[in-house]
Design an enzyme around this catalytic site. Structure first.
Site, PDB file in Angstrom:
ATOM      1  N   LYS A  13       8.608  27.781  -1.387  1.00 36.39           N
ATOM      2  CA  LYS A  13       7.973  27.610  -3.084  1.00 36.39           C
ATOM      3  C   LYS A  13       8.264  26.420  -3.602  1.00 36.39           C
ATOM      4  O   LYS A  13       7.548  25.911  -4.405  1.00 36.39           O
ATOM      5  CB  LYS A  13       8.663  28.898  -3.722  1.00 36.39           C
ATOM      6  N   ARG A  88      12.333  37.153 -11.107  1.00 39.15           N
ATOM      7  CA  ARG A  88      12.871  37.771  -9.789  1.00 39.15           C
ATOM      8  C   ARG A  88      13.102  39.320 -10.130  1.00 39.15           C
ATOM      9  O   ARG A  88      13.624  39.818  -9.049  1.00 39.15           O
ATOM     10  CB  ARG A  88      14.238  36.898  -9.638  1.00 39.15           C
ATOM     11  N   ARG A 127      18.807  23.341   6.128  1.00 39.60           N
ATOM     12  CA  ARG A 127      18.439  22.569   5.067  1.00 39.60           C
ATOM     13  C   ARG A 127      19.226  21.383   4.254  1.00 39.60           C
ATOM     14  O   ARG A 127      20.282  21.724   4.174  1.00 39.60           O
ATOM     15  CB  ARG A 127      17.701  23.491   3.884  1.00 39.60           C
ATOM     16  N   ARG A 160      23.130  22.642   0.210  1.00 38.24           N
ATOM     17  CA  ARG A 160      23.638  23.406  -1.091  1.00 38.24           C
ATOM     18  C   ARG A 160      24.671  24.601  -0.553  1.00 38.24           C
ATOM     19  O   ARG A 160      24.712  25.106   0.422  1.00 38.24           O
ATOM     20  CB  ARG A 160      22.281  24.091  -1.379  1.00 38.24           C
ATOM     21  N   ARG A 171      21.179  36.724  -0.097  1.00 37.57           N
ATOM     22  CA  ARG A 171      20.287  36.290  -0.955  1.00 37.57           C
ATOM     23  C   ARG A 171      18.853  37.084  -0.439  1.00 37.57           C
ATOM     24  O   ARG A 171      17.857  37.475  -1.277  1.00 37.57           O
ATOM     25  CB  ARG A 171      19.787  34.726  -1.039  1.00 37.57           C
TER      26      ARG A 171
HETATM   27  P1  AMP Z   1      16.683  29.083  -5.905  1.00 35.64           P
HETATM   28  O1  AMP Z   1      17.202  27.741  -6.147  1.00 35.64           O
HETATM   29  O2  AMP Z   1      15.503  29.539  -6.560  1.00 35.64           O
HETATM   30  O3  AMP Z   1      16.827  29.795  -4.488  1.00 35.64           O
HETATM   31  O4  AMP Z   1      17.937  29.894  -6.723  1.00 35.64           O
HETATM   32  C1  AMP Z   1      19.247  29.765  -6.447  1.00 35.64           C
HETATM   33  C2  AMP Z   1      20.166  30.957  -7.088  1.00 35.64           C
HETATM   34  O5  AMP Z   1      19.893  30.699  -8.592  1.00 35.64           O
HETATM   35  C3  AMP Z   1      19.641  32.239  -6.875  1.00 35.64           C
HETATM   36  O6  AMP Z   1      20.117  32.767  -5.413  1.00 35.64           O
HETATM   37  C4  AMP Z   1      20.218  33.157  -7.957  1.00 35.64           C
HETATM   38  O7  AMP Z   1      21.520  33.186  -7.864  1.00 35.64           O
HETATM   39  C5  AMP Z   1      20.065  31.872  -9.157  1.00 35.64           C
HETATM   40  N1  AMP Z   1      18.668  32.307  -9.911  1.00 35.64           N
HETATM   41  C6  AMP Z   1      17.497  31.347  -9.829  1.00 35.64           C
HETATM   42  N2  AMP Z   1      16.542  31.800 -10.425  1.00 35.64           N
HETATM   43  C7  AMP Z   1      16.974  33.140 -10.809  1.00 35.64           C
HETATM   44  C8  AMP Z   1      16.370  34.107 -11.659  1.00 35.64           C
HETATM   45  N3  AMP Z   1      14.874  34.171 -11.791  1.00 35.64           N
HETATM   46  N4  AMP Z   1      17.033  35.316 -11.748  1.00 35.64           N
HETATM   47  C9  AMP Z   1      18.361  35.506 -11.471  1.00 35.64           C
HETATM   48  N5  AMP Z   1      18.949  34.467 -10.755  1.00 35.64           N
HETATM   49  C10 AMP Z   1      18.282  33.339 -10.441  1.00 35.64           C
END
Ligand code: AMP
Length: 216
Positions: A13, A88, A127, A160, A171
């Site tokens: 994404k 989400r 990654r 990360r 996740r």
């Molecule tokens: P991402 O970079 O989108 O994979 O997000 C990394 C982490 O940030 C996720 O595993 C969540 O802990 C938090 N996070 C990101 N976006 C959201 C969201 N819309 N709602 C809740 N937690 C989020």
């Protein structure tokens, strides 16, 4: 045009949102990036968010909804934007619809990135992300020209903290339980279209741009 990118972590994404953002005039709104920025700034919000992110849980709805509510008011969002990693949960999706409708706007389309778990674990555990520009690499399939250095900006590549196997599994579980219900939510609004995310980034981008035309 307002587009939601829906899909498990590691499905591409972020990569596609960056590419699409650079060819159309739509900013990429990534709640994950906003939260990581808050963590590196050492803000109170960042400290609170990190407790959830580090274990692979979702940050509470009110926090991310607040971030998006402010962000979409900015001038650069007027022509549209790409929501990468938000919403989400059903609560986030419902609140998003309401905040947009108050502005007389609505979501045009939701792209569902589809890919199997084994490939996600492979992608995420290998990654590497540029600490400068956010570009992504992979230790096997997308190696940088110089180890540990970003091809695009020369920044340092990092892994990360949540890209380790235990947190990745959590996740993925959170995605199935809390985010998958959004598939039905957007399908019922006739906005959902699937994208086969196993293919190369170039092919996926071509498919995405083609399919988006039907919703413009
Ligand atoms: P991402 O970079 O989108 O994979 O997000 C990394 C982490 O940030 C996720 O595993 C969540 O802990 C938090 N996070 C990101 N976006 C959201 C969201 N819309 N709602 C809740 N937690 C989020």
């Amino acid at each position: 045009m307002i587009t939601v990118f829906l899909g498990p972590p590691g499905s591409g994404k972020g990569t596609q949102a960056k590419r699409l953002s650079s060819i159309r005039n739509w900013p990429q709104l990534s709640t994950g990036d906003m939260l990581r920025q808050a963590i590196s700034d050492g803000s109170e919000l960042g400290k609170r968010a990190n407790e959830f992110i580090s274990v692979g849980a979702l940050v509470p709805d009110d926090v991310v909804i607040g971030l998006i509510r402010e962000r979409i008011k900015a001038d650069d969002c007027r022509q549209g934007f790409i929501l990468d990693g938000f919403p989400r949960t059903l609560k986030q999706a419902e609140e998003l619809d309401q905040m947009l409708s108050r502005q007389g706007r609505r979501i045009s389309a939701a792209a569902l990135f589809e890919i199997e778990d084994a490939e996600l674990v492979r992608r995420l555990s290998g990654r590497r992300t540029c600490s400068g520009c956010g570009a992504m690499f992979h230790v096997e399939s997308l190696r940088p020209r110089v180890d540990g250095v970003c091809d695009q900006c020369g920044g340092k590549l990092i892994q990360r903290a949540d890209d380790n196997e235990t947190v990745i599994r959590k996740r993925l579980e959170v995605y199935s339980n809390q985010t998958l219900p959004l598939v039905q939510f957007y399908r019922a609004q006739n906005k959902l279209f699937p994208v086969d995310a196993r293919r190369s980034p170039e092919i996926v981008l071509g498919d995405l741009t083609q399919q988006l035309k039907a919703f413009a």
